[in-house]
Scaffold this active site. Structure first.
Site, short mmCIF file in Angstrom:
data_model
loop_
_atom_site.label_atom_id
_atom_site.label_comp_id
_atom_site.label_asym_id
_atom_site.label_seq_id
_atom_site.Cartn_x
_atom_site.Cartn_y
_atom_site.Cartn_z
CG ASP A 57 85.73 -42.65 -93.98
OD1 ASP A 57 86.16 -42.71 -92.66
OD2 ASP A 57 86.05 -42.39 -94.64
CD GLU A 95 86.72 -39.61 -85.67
OE1 GLU A 95 86.81 -40.26 -86.23
OE2 GLU A 95 86.81 -38.39 -86.03
CD GLU A 149 90.39 -34.53 -89.35
OE1 GLU A 149 89.20 -34.74 -89.94
OE2 GLU A 149 91.28 -34.86 -87.98
CD GLU A 218 89.13 -36.72 -98.08
OE1 GLU A 218 88.39 -36.86 -98.12
OE2 GLU A 218 89.46 -36.00 -97.09
#
Length: 227
Positions: A57, A95, A149, A218
């Site tokens: 990721d 993040e 998102e 995804e």
């Protein structure tokens, strides 16, 4: 699956983003209710799987920043640029700090953080991010951002009754179900719904294809770390 988008004179039920989500099933639903995230809620993702997932990721972060930069450059309003700039600050701040602390906890060496062997699902999504950054319109950029998102907000929003004790798993949930993240996702959706009103049929159809493709990637990414 219906794949044609209405033109400027066409009608579609609800917002454009919701219209695209409906046409991206069953993939969108599979991301939202994936066995990986269900295990995450219980704090039961094995350490090595969580490690591999986060390493892969992290390979999206730089490309995500570039995509946000493309959004800044192509936005048609000053207020939109300010909103996107706020997200850049989150990615480079909160993040990035989460990834650093998690990699330290999971004992990920520097070379694996910066240049790991990439999974096929990671390669495919990186190519989509790069292509959209280089050639996509403002609507294209918003579409890919919205999938990335919104899908995370949706799986994280129910939240577990009790967060895992492991901060690596607990904070990955809270990063994606807090009020500020929800506000960002809601803005992305409303902004794309607004911009879609100025698109022609061909441009809307392109957004739908991008939405479906990003959603599929995804799902593939989650599958790669659970199978």
């Amino acid at each position: 699956m219906e794949s044609t988008a209405p033109g400027n004179g066409g009608e579609f039920p609800g917002e454009f983003t919701e219209w695209m989500r409906e046409r991206s099933e069953p993939d969108f639903g599979a991301v939202v209710a994936h066995p990986f995230t269900e295990a995450l809620f219980e704090g039961k993702v094995p350490r090595e799987r969580m490690r591999g997932y986060l390493v892969q990721d992290y390979q999206f972060v730089d490309l995500l920043l570039a995509l946000l930069g493309a959004g800044l450059a192509r936005a048609d309003r000053h207020t939109s640029r300010l909103r996107i700039a706020g997200s850049v600050a989150v990615v480079t701040g909160i993040e990035n700090d989460y990834f650093r602390r998690s990699f330290d906890e999971l004992e990920v060496p520097r070379h694996e953080r910066e240049a790991p062997e990439l999974d096929e699902a990671t390669v495919a999504f990186r190519e989509l991010l790069r292509d959209t950054t280089e050639r996509g319109s403002y609507a294209d950029v918003l579409t890919v951002l919205t999938v990335a998102e919104w899908s995370y907000l949706e799986w994280a929003s129910p939240g577990p009754e009790r967060l895992p004790e492991d901060f690596v798993q607990a904070e990955w949930i809270t990063l994606h179900n807090g009020a500020e993240f929800a506000d960002w996702v809601n803005w992305l959706r409303s902004e794309l719904d607004r911009v879609a009103g100025e698109l022609d049929e061909r441009e809307r159809a392109r957004c739908l294809r991008l939405f479906q493709l990003a959603t599929r990637y995804e799902r593939d990414f989650f599958d790669a770390h659970w199978q």
